[in-house]
Scaffold this motif. Structure first.
Motif, PDB file in Angstrom:
ATOM      1  N   ASP A  44       0.851  -1.187   0.000  1.00 45.04           N
ATOM      2  CA  ASP A  44       0.000   0.000   0.000  1.00 45.04           C
ATOM      3  C   ASP A  44       0.878   1.226   0.000  1.00 45.04           C
ATOM      4  O   ASP A  44       0.687   2.185  -0.731  1.00 45.04           O
ATOM      5  CB  ASP A  44      -0.752   0.042   1.337  1.00 45.04           C
ATOM      6  CG  ASP A  44      -2.178  -0.328   1.172  1.00 45.04           C
ATOM      7  OD1 ASP A  44      -2.768  -0.763   2.171  1.00 45.04           O
ATOM      8  OD2 ASP A  44      -2.708  -0.161   0.062  1.00 45.04           O
TER       9      ASP A  44
ATOM     10  N   ASP B 269      -3.338   7.807  -4.174  1.00 49.28           N
ATOM     11  CA  ASP B 269      -2.781   6.583  -3.592  1.00 49.28           C
ATOM     12  C   ASP B 269      -3.043   6.450  -2.103  1.00 49.28           C
ATOM     13  O   ASP B 269      -2.539   5.528  -1.468  1.00 49.28           O
ATOM     14  CB  ASP B 269      -1.270   6.466  -3.850  1.00 49.28           C
ATOM     15  CG  ASP B 269      -0.962   6.529  -5.329  1.00 49.28           C
ATOM     16  OD1 ASP B 269      -0.021   7.255  -5.693  1.00 49.28           O
ATOM     17  OD2 ASP B 269      -1.665   5.877  -6.106  1.00 49.28           O
TER      18      ASP B 269
ATOM     19  N   ARG C  20       3.354   2.053  -3.106  1.00 49.13           N
ATOM     20  CA  ARG C  20       2.780   2.800  -4.224  1.00 49.13           C
ATOM     21  C   ARG C  20       2.578   4.263  -3.865  1.00 49.13           C
ATOM     22  O   ARG C  20       2.775   5.161  -4.675  1.00 49.13           O
ATOM     23  CB  ARG C  20       1.451   2.182  -4.624  1.00 49.13           C
ATOM     24  CG  ARG C  20       0.917   2.802  -5.882  1.00 49.13           C
ATOM     25  CD  ARG C  20      -0.374   2.179  -6.258  1.00 49.13           C
ATOM     26  NE  ARG C  20      -1.385   3.187  -6.402  1.00 49.13           N
ATOM     27  CZ  ARG C  20      -2.656   2.921  -6.656  1.00 49.13           C
ATOM     28  NH1 ARG C  20      -3.048   1.668  -6.744  1.00 49.13           N
ATOM     29  NH2 ARG C  20      -3.513   3.890  -6.779  1.00 49.13           N
ATOM     30  N   GLU C  21       2.178   4.491  -2.623  1.00 57.44           N
ATOM     31  CA  GLU C  21       1.922   5.862  -2.206  1.00 57.44           C
ATOM     32  C   GLU C  21       3.187   6.697  -2.225  1.00 57.44           C
ATOM     33  O   GLU C  21       3.159   7.877  -2.561  1.00 57.44           O
ATOM     34  CB  GLU C  21       1.342   5.832  -0.799  1.00 57.44           C
ATOM     35  CG  GLU C  21       0.819   7.156  -0.350  1.00 57.44           C
ATOM     36  CD  GLU C  21       0.577   7.148   1.133  1.00 57.44           C
ATOM     37  OE1 GLU C  21      -0.367   6.478   1.565  1.00 57.44           O
ATOM     38  OE2 GLU C  21       1.348   7.814   1.848  1.00 57.44           O
ATOM     39  N   ARG C  22       4.311   6.107  -1.868  1.00 60.25           N
ATOM     40  CA  ARG C  22       5.544   6.877  -1.750  1.00 60.25           C
ATOM     41  C   ARG C  22       6.340   6.926  -3.035  1.00 60.25           C
ATOM     42  O   ARG C  22       7.077   7.874  -3.276  1.00 60.25           O
ATOM     43  CB  ARG C  22       6.436   6.278  -0.657  1.00 60.25           C
ATOM     44  CG  ARG C  22       5.839   6.422   0.681  1.00 60.25           C
ATOM     45  CD  ARG C  22       5.807   7.848   1.108  1.00 60.25           C
ATOM     46  NE  ARG C  22       4.693   8.141   1.965  1.00 60.25           N
ATOM     47  CZ  ARG C  22       4.674   9.122   2.858  1.00 60.25           C
ATOM     48  NH1 ARG C  22       5.722   9.902   3.001  1.00 60.25           N
ATOM     49  NH2 ARG C  22       3.622   9.311   3.596  1.00 60.25           N
ATOM     50  N   LEU C  23       6.286   5.875  -3.833  1.00 57.49           N
ATOM     51  CA  LEU C  23       7.103   5.855  -5.045  1.00 57.49           C
ATOM     52  C   LEU C  23       6.320   6.296  -6.277  1.00 57.49           C
ATOM     53  O   LEU C  23       6.900   6.566  -7.314  1.00 57.49           O
ATOM     54  CB  LEU C  23       7.670   4.455  -5.290  1.00 57.49           C
ATOM     55  CG  LEU C  23       8.650   3.930  -4.258  1.00 57.49           C
ATOM     56  CD1 LEU C  23       9.186   2.580  -4.701  1.00 57.49           C
ATOM     57  CD2 LEU C  23       9.796   4.889  -4.042  1.00 57.49           C
ATOM     58  N   GLY C  24       4.993   6.358  -6.171  1.00 56.61           N
ATOM     59  CA  GLY C  24       4.208   6.673  -7.357  1.00 56.61           C
ATOM     60  C   GLY C  24       3.807   5.406  -8.083  1.00 56.61           C
ATOM     61  O   GLY C  24       4.291   4.319  -7.803  1.00 56.61           O
ATOM     62  N   VAL C  25       2.920   5.558  -9.056  1.00 56.01           N
ATOM     63  CA  VAL C  25       2.337   4.389  -9.705  1.00 56.01           C
ATOM     64  C   VAL C  25       3.355   3.628 -10.524  1.00 56.01           C
ATOM     65  O   VAL C  25       3.416   2.392 -10.487  1.00 56.01           O
ATOM     66  CB  VAL C  25       1.147   4.813 -10.586  1.00 56.01           C
ATOM     67  CG1 VAL C  25       0.591   3.617 -11.311  1.00 56.01           C
ATOM     68  CG2 VAL C  25       0.071   5.434  -9.743  1.00 56.01           C
TER      69      VAL C  25
ATOM     70  N   TYR D 249      -1.178  -3.225  -3.867  1.00 59.67           N
ATOM     71  CA  TYR D 249      -0.825  -2.237  -4.898  1.00 59.67           C
ATOM     72  C   TYR D 249      -2.075  -1.753  -5.629  1.00 59.67           C
ATOM     73  O   TYR D 249      -2.258  -0.569  -5.870  1.00 59.67           O
ATOM     74  CB  TYR D 249       0.160  -2.844  -5.897  1.00 59.67           C
ATOM     75  CG  TYR D 249       0.487  -1.925  -7.048  1.00 59.67           C
ATOM     76  CD1 TYR D 249      -0.224  -1.998  -8.235  1.00 59.67           C
ATOM     77  CD2 TYR D 249       1.485  -0.970  -6.929  1.00 59.67           C
ATOM     78  CE1 TYR D 249       0.058  -1.150  -9.289  1.00 59.67           C
ATOM     79  CE2 TYR D 249       1.774  -0.120  -7.982  1.00 59.67           C
ATOM     80  CZ  TYR D 249       1.056  -0.217  -9.155  1.00 59.67           C
ATOM     81  OH  TYR D 249       1.340   0.633 -10.187  1.00 59.67           O
TER      82      TYR D 249
ATOM     83  N   HIS E 192       6.771  12.186  -4.549  1.00 58.84           N
ATOM     84  CA  HIS E 192       5.758  11.645  -3.640  1.00 58.84           C
ATOM     85  C   HIS E 192       6.277  11.385  -2.244  1.00 58.84           C
ATOM     86  O   HIS E 192       5.539  10.951  -1.392  1.00 58.84           O
ATOM     87  CB  HIS E 192       5.252  10.301  -4.161  1.00 58.84           C
ATOM     88  CG  HIS E 192       4.777  10.360  -5.559  1.00 58.84           C
ATOM     89  ND1 HIS E 192       3.475  10.598  -5.880  1.00 58.84           N
ATOM     90  CD2 HIS E 192       5.430  10.215  -6.715  1.00 58.84           C
ATOM     91  CE1 HIS E 192       3.356  10.596  -7.185  1.00 58.84           C
ATOM     92  NE2 HIS E 192       4.506  10.371  -7.725  1.00 58.84           N
TER      93      HIS E 192
END
Lengths: 409, 108, 124
Positions: free
Chosen positions: A69, C15, A72-77, A301, B55
């Motif tokens: 979870d 996200d 993806r939030e920190r590295l981007g899609v 993800y 991000h």
């Protein structure tokens, strides 16, 4: 009193659950060829896994979210997708290796060709995931895995020269007859076996499954800081056993029955029985964990419902992925590729994937918006950064070394 | 229009000079009331060169540790700029404006 | 004019996990819908929206497989009026069944998991 029992069982489960087919193969192989000269790698690996397991468990307990979870939030899609694909491939390879490991362990007990057991093992792994409650599953296989303590017993009984052993361990040197590149290749393999990515996915997703909160963090830390190092000692004991039995004879270890031999020599049939139970429990338990982890990573993800604690029809896609992964893993082993070789590849590729896995955890563990007061301490950050540097070096060196040494010949 | 249609677009300034890519969209919550909250209005575009650092939260939110990562990300995002939404023209997959340089991005 | 709260789309909204009114996870904010006057209209959830984020061939590939394995080309749409919390996760004022987030499980449920004995029981 009940708390104490819970802690005690938790630590035992962590010890028994630490070793999987990767640790078995890597340590047995290394012991026979390099003696104790690579023991320090296991120590470095154990410190690393303790550090990141604690971090990811803390993050899961405080945020209620699993590793992927947050990746993806920190590295981007896009970067997150790269991470997902790499992690899933490595975890899948490990799953196949574990399935092969269970089958090989049963072959050890029955002298019937391991391939015949693969479909049965795959079905049982799936069935346990499908029906057995999460906590019971963890506890049962962790405690049964303690049977591997027989390696420590066997090591003792084989009567090592403690002085020489300590000297070898504390003055690491490449033994005669081995090259430097091979030494470092096996160092990376051992490291990858100790710090496999799936352990962290599983640990943090398990924390969410079991509903950990900040109140559980103390127990979690005890489990990690006591259980994992003791598990690491067990790994070293396995290396020690093959060292004492195979190194003087100049024999290399490449079959699972060789790994069991030192125990049979030192502790007879009883010892062998313990070893087989331990092998089966450790590899079966790891097969459960890797199977679930393939589901956890893709589900987290893409934002699907996931977990054993959710009604299966509500997490249908998650369960479908787990089922497909187990079937494909079994099919891979049924191609008669050597499971030991699959194991070796899985741990080296694990080493390559490590920095991708741990970097987002390090970042989230530092975010006060999520963690509040539970952010990393300075010490944790210093260690975390040092390890991230180490993991990057290891990741970059793994494949070139593998090619240069032809996978450790 | 979706958020994903804007993020990642190249940004060109006066005379076609490359200012960077759209890394993020700055929203302000000062619109008319929608449900429990005021509506989110697109206020500006965060423009820069390094998407990966966008991000993590070191440049614009409160993430500060570990020190080394903080330093590296801050170095990568130092050149980021803010382009007000009303100055941005989006056409043919490119964002155009009449600027030579952009104002630095205030952290939130 | 009263200054409003400032947040960045990719940093604070995209996200992030969405929790429904019962405390259950709904999914992630995979994309947002913005109208012509520049106001955020809705949150978009589902692999179809992730495909839009990925873009290019990768996105088309994901959209294709989502269509095949799940059916549907439109992501789940949550109007902005339903938001009740914009913190480290997003809370909405409906349950996930009302939001329709679970229709995405349909094909896997009907063709595979629902047919395995024990599939329709509660989780453990």
């Amino acid at each position: 009193m009940k708390r104490l029992l819970q802690v005690f069982l938790g630590v035992l489960t962590a010890i028994g659950g630490f070793v999987d087919i990767g640790d078995l193969v890597a340590n047995a192989l290394v012991g026979a060829r390099f003696g104790m000269s690579l023991a320090w790698v296991v120590l470095v690996g154990v410190v690393g896994i303790c550090l990141f397991a604690e971090m990811s468990g803390r993050v899961a307990a405080v945020t209620g979210r699993g590793t992927f979870d947050l990746v993806r939030e920190r590295l981007g899609v896009r970067a997150g997708l790269l991470n997902l694909v790499a992690s899933m491939l490595v975890t899948f390879l490990t799953l196949a290796a574990e399935l092969g490991g269970v089958a090989l362990a049963i072959e050890l007990a029955t002298s019937v060709n391991y391939l015949l057991f693969v479909p049965l093992v795959a079905f049982l792994v799936w069935f346990v995931i499908w029906r057995m409650p999460f906590e019971h599953m963890e506890r049962a296989f962790g405690l049964l895995g303690l049977a591997l303590v027989v390696f420590a017993v066997a090591f003792w009984k084989l009567g090592p020269d403690w002085g020489s052993m300590l000297h070898q361990a504390s003055h690491p040197a490449v033994p005669d007859g081995e090259g430097h590149p091979t030494y470092w290749y096996y160092a990376i393999a051992l490291f990858g076996a100790a710090m496999t990515p799936y352990e962290v996915f599983f640990f943090s997703s398990g924390a969410v499954e079991e509903g950990w909160t900040k109140k559980d963090l103390m127990i979690e830390r005890i489990n990690v800081y006591l259980g994992f190092p003791l598990g690491g000692l067990l790994s070293i004991a396995i290396a020690g056993c093959t060292w004492l039995v195979f190194m003087p004879a100049g024999v290399e270890v490449d079959h699972l029955d060789q790994v069991a031999l030192p125990v049979a020599l030192a502790a007879g049939k009883v010892g062998l029985a313990f070893v087989i139970v331990g092998f089966v429990a450790a590899t079966f338990g790891a097969a459960l964990e890797t199977g679930l982890s393939t589901g956890y990573s893709i589900a987290q993800y893409l934002g699907w419902s996931w977990g054993k604690s959710v009604a299966p029809v509500r997490a249908a896609r998650f369960h479908a992925v787990v089922l497909v992964a187990i079937v494909l893993g079994a099919m891979l082993i049924l191609t008669t590729v050597d499971p030991i070789m699959v194991t070796e590849y899985s741990i080296v590729f694990s080493a390559v994937a490590l920095p991708l896995t741990y970097f987002p955890i390090l970042v989230v563990a530092n975010d006060p918006g999520y963690m509040g007061e539970a952010v990393n301490s300075r010490l944790t950050n210093a260690l975390g950064t040092a390890y991230l540097g180490l993991l990057t070096v290891v990741s970059l060196a793994a494949i070139p070394l593998m090619v240069a040494t032809k996978a450790g010949q | 229009m979706r958020g994903s249609d804007v993020i990642g677009l190249p940004v060109l300034g006066r005379g076609g000079r490359v200012l960077g890519k759209v890394l993020d969209v700055r929203l302000v919550q000062d619109g008319p009331l929608r449900g429990a909250y005021a509506a989110l209005r697109v206020d500006a575009l965060v423009v820069g060169r390094h998407t990966v650092a966008a991000h993590l939260g070191y440049d614009r939110a409160r993430v500060n540790g570990p020190w080394l990562v903080n330093a590296v990300v801050n170095a990568l995002t130092r050149g980021n700029g803010l382009l007000p939404w009303d100055e941005a023209e989006i056409a043919d997959g490119v964002v155009r404006c009449e600027r030579d340089a952009l104002d630095p991005v205030p952290p939130i | 004019m009263m200054a409003g709260r400032v947040l960045d789309l990719a940093l604070h909204l995209l996200d992030r996990q969405i929790i429904d009114t019962d405390g259950n996870p709904v999914g992630n904010v995979d994309d947002v819908e913005i109208d012509e006057s520049g106001y955020v209209e809705a949150l978009l959830v589902g692999p179809q929206a992730v495909a839009g984020r990925l873009g290019g061939r990768l996105g088309e590939w994901l959209a294709f497989w989502t269509r095949v394995l799940q059916g549907g080309t439109e992501p789940t749409r949550i109007p902005v009026d339903l938001l009740t919390d914009l913190g480290s996760h997003i809370t909405v004022a409906r349950s996930r069944t009302e939001l329709g987030a679970h229709r995405n499980e349909d094909r896997a449920r009907e063709y595979l998991i629902g047919r395995i004995p024990g599939g329709r029981r509660e989780g453990e």
